[in-house]
Design a protein around this motif. Structure first.
Motif, PDB file in Angstrom:
ATOM      1  N   HIS A  66      12.443  60.007  56.088  1.00 36.00           N
ATOM      2  CA  HIS A  66      11.948  58.627  56.100  1.00 36.00           C
ATOM      3  C   HIS A  66      12.051  58.034  57.500  1.00 36.00           C
ATOM      4  O   HIS A  66      11.139  57.347  57.974  1.00 36.00           O
ATOM      5  CB  HIS A  66      12.723  57.775  55.095  1.00 36.00           C
ATOM      6  N   ARG A  67      13.151  58.336  58.183  1.00 38.53           N
ATOM      7  CA  ARG A  67      13.321  57.806  59.550  1.00 38.53           C
ATOM      8  C   ARG A  67      12.231  58.351  60.479  1.00 38.53           C
ATOM      9  O   ARG A  67      11.617  57.597  61.234  1.00 38.53           O
ATOM     10  CB  ARG A  67      14.697  58.177  60.096  1.00 38.53           C
ATOM     11  N   LEU A  68      12.002  59.664  60.407  1.00 38.61           N
ATOM     12  CA  LEU A  68      11.056  60.299  61.328  1.00 38.61           C
ATOM     13  C   LEU A  68       9.598  60.021  60.974  1.00 38.61           C
ATOM     14  O   LEU A  68       8.767  59.832  61.859  1.00 38.61           O
ATOM     15  CB  LEU A  68      11.292  61.813  61.350  1.00 38.61           C
ATOM     16  N   ASN A  69       9.290  59.997  59.682  1.00 45.44           N
ATOM     17  CA  ASN A  69       7.881  59.919  59.261  1.00 45.44           C
ATOM     18  C   ASN A  69       7.417  58.514  58.904  1.00 45.44           C
ATOM     19  O   ASN A  69       6.213  58.281  58.823  1.00 45.44           O
ATOM     20  CB  ASN A  69       7.636  60.847  58.063  1.00 45.44           C
ATOM     21  N   VAL A  70       8.360  57.602  58.678  1.00 44.92           N
ATOM     22  CA  VAL A  70       7.963  56.230  58.302  1.00 44.92           C
ATOM     23  C   VAL A  70       8.489  55.206  59.312  1.00 44.92           C
ATOM     24  O   VAL A  70       7.714  54.455  59.904  1.00 44.92           O
ATOM     25  CB  VAL A  70       8.442  55.880  56.867  1.00 44.92           C
ATOM     26  N   GLU A  71       9.807  55.198  59.532  1.00 44.39           N
ATOM     27  CA  GLU A  71      10.386  54.183  60.429  1.00 44.39           C
ATOM     28  C   GLU A  71       9.873  54.334  61.863  1.00 44.39           C
ATOM     29  O   GLU A  71       9.606  53.341  62.548  1.00 44.39           O
ATOM     30  CB  GLU A  71      11.924  54.261  60.394  1.00 44.39           C
ATOM     31  N   ALA A  72       9.717  55.578  62.324  1.00 44.90           N
ATOM     32  CA  ALA A  72       9.199  55.804  63.686  1.00 44.90           C
ATOM     33  C   ALA A  72       7.772  55.262  63.825  1.00 44.90           C
ATOM     34  O   ALA A  72       7.393  54.728  64.876  1.00 44.90           O
ATOM     35  CB  ALA A  72       9.232  57.293  64.027  1.00 44.90           C
TER      36      ALA A  72
END
Length: 300
Positions: A90-96
């Protein structure tokens, strides 16, 4: 000449974009990735270290270079690891993506974002851009969430969905299905290959060209970008064996269910490419042509 900033420039697609820019000089390039630059040629473009998980660093790099467009290739793409590590995915694919959107919105920068056929459930491929998404894995879900954020933003965006990218790059950290199958069969190692999943494999050079076309034509909306040939994974591996004259007897065909993978895969994806062909002038190679290009590159 447009200035483009590429995230994930050490990956296969990122390196192909660098190669294309150096060979054709159509745009001015700022390559960025986490850690040092792994591309062997260091002249003819700028390189900046940029970890997409650090918003302050992302903002600082983009403010320094002021690109006209960002091509966002960096992502977590291992489907099973995404299923096991949902928070990191989620951090890499959405939050970024949310970070990039905030900077692109503020600076009026076009965003070309890479997405995937895994946004679909695979019940009814090949798919058109407007077909309903229904991911069967967390990886697919994360890419849908990113697409939704982009569509709701005020950014000029192009979302390029793609399928099973293959190719060869310098200092490759990850393999892909073509290189894996070729390598295993050359060693006479038996390989299990699913015969009930269908895809349209994409040559990395074709995807890099689509990214540049999207910037040059200021494309807006969703585009399906893949190779033109529709085949099962087992067919794909057999074509690799045929091309390099390797022994088919080491190819063991199995069903998806028998693999016991952590994440579910869509059965039949594939894309209708009409929109990309018409709007972008996209013209992909056939799978066999892609293998010829790969072989030439291996010979160096």
């Amino acid at each position: 000449m447009k200035r483009i900033l590429v995230t994930g420039s050490n990956g296969l697609l990122g390196q192909k974009i660098t190669e294309k820019v150096l060979g054709e000089g159509r745009v001015s390039l700022i390559a960025t990735a986490k850690g040092e630059n792994r591309y062997p040629v260091k002249e003819g473009y700028s390189y900046a270290e940029m970890d997409i998980l650090h918003p302050e660093q992302v903002k600082a790099v983009i403010e320094k270079y002021r690109p006209d467009a960002v091509i966002h290739t960096a992502a977590m793409t291992n489907v099973d690891i995404c299923e096991e590590s949902k928070v990191l995915c989620h951090r890499l694919n959405v939050e970024a993506v949310a970070t990039l959107l905030s900077v692109c919105e503020e600076k009026n920068i076009q965003l070309v974002h890479l997405s995937t056929d895994f946004v679909f459930d695979g019940a009814d491929g090949p798919y058109k851009e407007e077909d309903a998404v229904n991911p069967v894995s967390y990886y697919g879900q994360s890419k849908v969430m990113a697409e939704d954020l982009i569509k709701k933003s005020k950014v000029n965006y192009a979302i390029l969905r793609t399928i099973l990218v293959y190719g060869i790059s310098h200092d490759m950290s990850r393999s892909n299905i073509v290189l894996w199958a070729k390598g295993a069969l050359e060693k006479a190692s038996p390989i299990n290959v699913v015969n009930d999943q269908w895809r349209m494999p994409t040559l990395a050079e074709d995807l890099a060209e689509a990214c540049l076309l999207a910037v040059e034509r200021e494309a807006r909306g969703i585009y399906h970008i893949s190779g033109k040939d529709y085949m099962s994974i087992a067919d794909l591996v057999r074509k690799v064996a045929d091309y390099w004259k390797l022994n088919h007897s080491f190819i063991n065909e199995i069903s998806s269910a028998s693999l016991n993978q952590t994440a579910k895969r869509p059965i039949k994806t594939g894309f209708v490419l009409d929109k990309a062909i018409k709007d972008l002038g996209y013209n992909p190679h056939s799978f066999e042509e892609g293998l010829v290009i790969l072989e030439q590159q291996m010979k160096g």
